[in-house]
Design a protein around this motif. Structure first.
Motif, PDB file in Angstrom:
ATOM      1  N   THR A 175       0.832  -1.206   0.000  1.00 45.94           N
ATOM      2  CA  THR A 175       0.000   0.000   0.000  1.00 45.94           C
ATOM      3  C   THR A 175       0.864   1.254   0.000  1.00 45.94           C
ATOM      4  O   THR A 175       0.627   2.189  -0.770  1.00 45.94           O
ATOM      5  CB  THR A 175      -0.944   0.002   1.219  1.00 45.94           C
ATOM      6  OG1 THR A 175      -1.728  -1.194   1.200  1.00 45.94           O
ATOM      7  CG2 THR A 175      -1.858   1.212   1.201  1.00 45.94           C
ATOM      8  N   PHE A 176       1.875   1.284   0.854  1.00 38.46           N
ATOM      9  CA  PHE A 176       2.757   2.451   0.952  1.00 38.46           C
ATOM     10  C   PHE A 176       3.471   2.701  -0.377  1.00 38.46           C
ATOM     11  O   PHE A 176       3.500   3.827  -0.880  1.00 38.46           O
ATOM     12  CB  PHE A 176       3.774   2.237   2.078  1.00 38.46           C
ATOM     13  CG  PHE A 176       4.526   3.471   2.473  1.00 38.46           C
ATOM     14  CD1 PHE A 176       4.021   4.320   3.440  1.00 38.46           C
ATOM     15  CD2 PHE A 176       5.742   3.782   1.890  1.00 38.46           C
ATOM     16  CE1 PHE A 176       4.711   5.462   3.823  1.00 38.46           C
ATOM     17  CE2 PHE A 176       6.449   4.919   2.260  1.00 38.46           C
ATOM     18  CZ  PHE A 176       5.929   5.761   3.230  1.00 38.46           C
ATOM     19  N   VAL A 177       4.026   1.658  -0.955  1.00 43.51           N
ATOM     20  CA  VAL A 177       4.749   1.807  -2.227  1.00 43.51           C
ATOM     21  C   VAL A 177       3.798   2.263  -3.329  1.00 43.51           C
ATOM     22  O   VAL A 177       4.132   3.151  -4.120  1.00 43.51           O
ATOM     23  CB  VAL A 177       5.473   0.494  -2.610  1.00 43.51           C
ATOM     24  CG1 VAL A 177       5.986   0.546  -4.040  1.00 43.51           C
ATOM     25  CG2 VAL A 177       6.624   0.234  -1.648  1.00 43.51           C
ATOM     26  N   THR A 178       2.615   1.693  -3.379  1.00 42.45           N
ATOM     27  CA  THR A 178       1.642   2.092  -4.396  1.00 42.45           C
ATOM     28  C   THR A 178       1.259   3.563  -4.245  1.00 42.45           C
ATOM     29  O   THR A 178       1.203   4.303  -5.224  1.00 42.45           O
ATOM     30  CB  THR A 178       0.377   1.209  -4.309  1.00 42.45           C
ATOM     31  OG1 THR A 178       0.760  -0.147  -4.535  1.00 42.45           O
ATOM     32  CG2 THR A 178      -0.661   1.625  -5.327  1.00 42.45           C
ATOM     33  N   MET A 179       1.030   3.985  -3.013  1.00 48.75           N
ATOM     34  CA  MET A 179       0.605   5.367  -2.771  1.00 48.75           C
ATOM     35  C   MET A 179       1.696   6.388  -3.083  1.00 48.75           C
ATOM     36  O   MET A 179       1.407   7.471  -3.584  1.00 48.75           O
ATOM     37  CB  MET A 179       0.177   5.532  -1.307  1.00 48.75           C
ATOM     38  CG  MET A 179      -1.137   4.887  -0.973  1.00 48.75           C
ATOM     39  SD  MET A 179      -1.527   5.035   0.790  1.00 48.75           S
ATOM     40  CE  MET A 179      -1.715   6.804   0.956  1.00 48.75           C
ATOM     41  N   PHE A 180       2.942   6.055  -2.775  1.00 48.44           N
ATOM     42  CA  PHE A 180       4.004   7.060  -2.833  1.00 48.44           C
ATOM     43  C   PHE A 180       5.078   6.777  -3.882  1.00 48.44           C
ATOM     44  O   PHE A 180       6.100   7.456  -3.915  1.00 48.44           O
ATOM     45  CB  PHE A 180       4.650   7.205  -1.451  1.00 48.44           C
ATOM     46  CG  PHE A 180       3.671   7.604  -0.384  1.00 48.44           C
ATOM     47  CD1 PHE A 180       3.047   8.841  -0.422  1.00 48.44           C
ATOM     48  CD2 PHE A 180       3.359   6.735   0.642  1.00 48.44           C
ATOM     49  CE1 PHE A 180       2.139   9.212   0.556  1.00 48.44           C
ATOM     50  CE2 PHE A 180       2.446   7.094   1.631  1.00 48.44           C
ATOM     51  CZ  PHE A 180       1.833   8.334   1.584  1.00 48.44           C
ATOM     52  N   ARG A 181       4.864   5.807  -4.734  1.00 50.56           N
ATOM     53  CA  ARG A 181       5.855   5.408  -5.741  1.00 50.56           C
ATOM     54  C   ARG A 181       6.414   6.605  -6.513  1.00 50.56           C
ATOM     55  O   ARG A 181       7.622   6.735  -6.689  1.00 50.56           O
ATOM     56  CB  ARG A 181       5.230   4.410  -6.711  1.00 50.56           C
ATOM     57  CG  ARG A 181       6.112   4.010  -7.876  1.00 50.56           C
ATOM     58  CD  ARG A 181       5.427   3.015  -8.788  1.00 50.56           C
ATOM     59  NE  ARG A 181       5.134   1.764  -8.133  1.00 50.56           N
ATOM     60  CZ  ARG A 181       5.992   0.762  -7.992  1.00 50.56           C
ATOM     61  NH1 ARG A 181       7.199   0.875  -8.469  1.00 50.56           N
ATOM     62  NH2 ARG A 181       5.644  -0.343  -7.377  1.00 50.56           N
ATOM     63  N   SER A 182       5.574   7.484  -6.968  1.00 54.58           N
ATOM     64  CA  SER A 182       6.034   8.606  -7.792  1.00 54.58           C
ATOM     65  C   SER A 182       6.924   9.569  -7.003  1.00 54.58           C
ATOM     66  O   SER A 182       7.782  10.230  -7.581  1.00 54.58           O
ATOM     67  CB  SER A 182       4.846   9.358  -8.383  1.00 54.58           C
ATOM     68  OG  SER A 182       4.072   9.926  -7.348  1.00 54.58           O
ATOM     69  N   ARG A 183       6.748   9.630  -5.698  1.00 56.07           N
ATOM     70  CA  ARG A 183       7.538  10.557  -4.882  1.00 56.07           C
ATOM     71  C   ARG A 183       8.927  10.029  -4.555  1.00 56.07           C
ATOM     72  O   ARG A 183       9.824  10.809  -4.238  1.00 56.07           O
ATOM     73  CB  ARG A 183       6.793  10.872  -3.591  1.00 56.07           C
ATOM     74  CG  ARG A 183       5.554  11.711  -3.877  1.00 56.07           C
ATOM     75  CD  ARG A 183       4.710  11.962  -2.687  1.00 56.07           C
ATOM     76  NE  ARG A 183       5.424  12.549  -1.577  1.00 56.07           N
ATOM     77  CZ  ARG A 183       4.905  12.648  -0.356  1.00 56.07           C
ATOM     78  NH1 ARG A 183       3.696  12.210  -0.123  1.00 56.07           N
ATOM     79  NH2 ARG A 183       5.593  13.183   0.618  1.00 56.07           N
ATOM     80  N   PHE A 184       9.124   8.723  -4.624  1.00 52.94           N
ATOM     81  CA  PHE A 184      10.419   8.162  -4.246  1.00 52.94           C
ATOM     82  C   PHE A 184      11.547   8.665  -5.137  1.00 52.94           C
ATOM     83  O   PHE A 184      12.666   8.847  -4.687  1.00 52.94           O
ATOM     84  CB  PHE A 184      10.388   6.635  -4.265  1.00 52.94           C
ATOM     85  CG  PHE A 184       9.446   6.030  -3.251  1.00 52.94           C
ATOM     86  CD1 PHE A 184       9.215   6.635  -2.032  1.00 52.94           C
ATOM     87  CD2 PHE A 184       8.785   4.859  -3.530  1.00 52.94           C
ATOM     88  CE1 PHE A 184       8.349   6.083  -1.103  1.00 52.94           C
ATOM     89  CE2 PHE A 184       7.918   4.292  -2.611  1.00 52.94           C
ATOM     90  CZ  PHE A 184       7.700   4.911  -1.401  1.00 52.94           C
ATOM     91  N   ALA A 185      11.272   8.884  -6.402  1.00 52.45           N
ATOM     92  CA  ALA A 185      12.316   9.318  -7.328  1.00 52.45           C
ATOM     93  C   ALA A 185      12.375  10.835  -7.472  1.00 52.45           C
ATOM     94  O   ALA A 185      13.403  11.378  -7.847  1.00 52.45           O
ATOM     95  CB  ALA A 185      12.087   8.684  -8.693  1.00 52.45           C
ATOM     96  N   SER A 186      11.281  11.527  -7.151  1.00 51.63           N
ATOM     97  CA  SER A 186      11.218  12.948  -7.476  1.00 51.63           C
ATOM     98  C   SER A 186      11.511  13.893  -6.316  1.00 51.63           C
ATOM     99  O   SER A 186      11.834  15.043  -6.537  1.00 51.63           O
ATOM    100  CB  SER A 186       9.836  13.277  -8.051  1.00 51.63           C
ATOM    101  OG  SER A 186       8.842  13.051  -7.072  1.00 51.63           O
ATOM    102  N   VAL A 187      11.380  13.450  -5.090  1.00 53.66           N
ATOM    103  CA  VAL A 187      11.529  14.339  -3.934  1.00 53.66           C
ATOM    104  C   VAL A 187      12.605  13.776  -3.010  1.00 53.66           C
ATOM    105  O   VAL A 187      12.634  12.572  -2.773  1.00 53.66           O
ATOM    106  CB  VAL A 187      10.186  14.417  -3.155  1.00 53.66           C
ATOM    107  CG1 VAL A 187      10.322  15.284  -1.925  1.00 53.66           C
ATOM    108  CG2 VAL A 187       9.080  14.926  -4.048  1.00 53.66           C
ATOM    109  N   PRO A 188      13.487  14.623  -2.481  1.00 58.45           N
ATOM    110  CA  PRO A 188      14.420  14.107  -1.469  1.00 58.45           C
ATOM    111  C   PRO A 188      13.614  13.537  -0.301  1.00 58.45           C
ATOM    112  O   PRO A 188      12.829  14.243   0.328  1.00 58.45           O
ATOM    113  CB  PRO A 188      15.219  15.341  -1.048  1.00 58.45           C
ATOM    114  CG  PRO A 188      15.048  16.316  -2.168  1.00 58.45           C
ATOM    115  CD  PRO A 188      13.700  16.029  -2.770  1.00 58.45           C
ATOM    116  N   LEU A 189      13.773  12.249  -0.058  1.00 60.49           N
ATOM    117  CA  LEU A 189      12.912  11.561   0.899  1.00 60.49           C
ATOM    118  C   LEU A 189      13.021  12.106   2.312  1.00 60.49           C
ATOM    119  O   LEU A 189      12.064  12.082   3.062  1.00 60.49           O
ATOM    120  CB  LEU A 189      13.213  10.061   0.884  1.00 60.49           C
ATOM    121  CG  LEU A 189      12.892   9.367  -0.437  1.00 60.49           C
ATOM    122  CD1 LEU A 189      13.247   7.893  -0.359  1.00 60.49           C
ATOM    123  CD2 LEU A 189      11.437   9.543  -0.811  1.00 60.49           C
TER     124      LEU A 189
END
Length: 158
Positions: A82-96
């Motif tokens: 669920t977490f990966v599905t929800m935030f997948r696009s943010r992992f590569a685009s935003v400094p975590l």
């Protein structure tokens, strides 16, 4: 030097975790690449984790060793997916490290669903005899016997 950031953390049940078992997990298991086992015991805690290699993410559940929840592996997998599905696009685009991940509502819903499922399994418990394969086999054999007896009786009348 290997670093990491906690993207999301939540305490369930109102008890704060004593010490830093996640840090111990990272130092003694993950950094040493001893990841074959999926559980780690530290003091009174047990930790389970799941990896998402694609994003270098580790999902960890910390719980008391005194607690026995058979569905923790399912819960961990559901949370991870669920977490990966929800935030997948943010992992590569935003400094975590500076990104905020709102997951409380989803976590509560997932926990509630798993608890309901666990209670249903617990209530179901042992099957009633009528619901077992043996009972089905006995019924089938009895039906065959009745059919054979009916055929024999019909043949005897002829």
């Amino acid at each position: 030097h290997v670093g990491g950031t906690v993207l999301y953390a939540s305490e369930i049940g109102g008890k704060a975790i004593k010490g830093d078992p996640i840090d111990d997990l990272v130092r003694t298991v993950l950094l040493e690449e001893r990841i074959g086992d999926k559980t780690f015991k530290k003091d009174t805690y047990e930790l389970r984790w799941a990896l998402v290699n694609e994003f270098d993410l580790v999902f960890v559940i910390v719980y008391s060793q005194a607690v026995s929840m058979m569905w923790l592996d399912e819960l961990l997998e559901t949370l991870k997916n669920t977490f990966v599905t929800m935030f997948r696009s943010r992992f590569a685009s935003v400094p975590l490290g500076i990104s905020k991940f709102e997951f409380d509502r989803d976590l509560k819903a997932i926990l509630a669903r798993h608890e309901v499922d666990a209670q249903a399994r617990k209530k179901k418990g042992q099957k009633a005899f009528d619901d077992t394969k043996l009972a089905d086999d006995i019924r089938t054999a009895a039906q065959k016997k009745e059919a054979e007896a009916a055929r024999a009786a019909k043949k005897a009348k002829e």
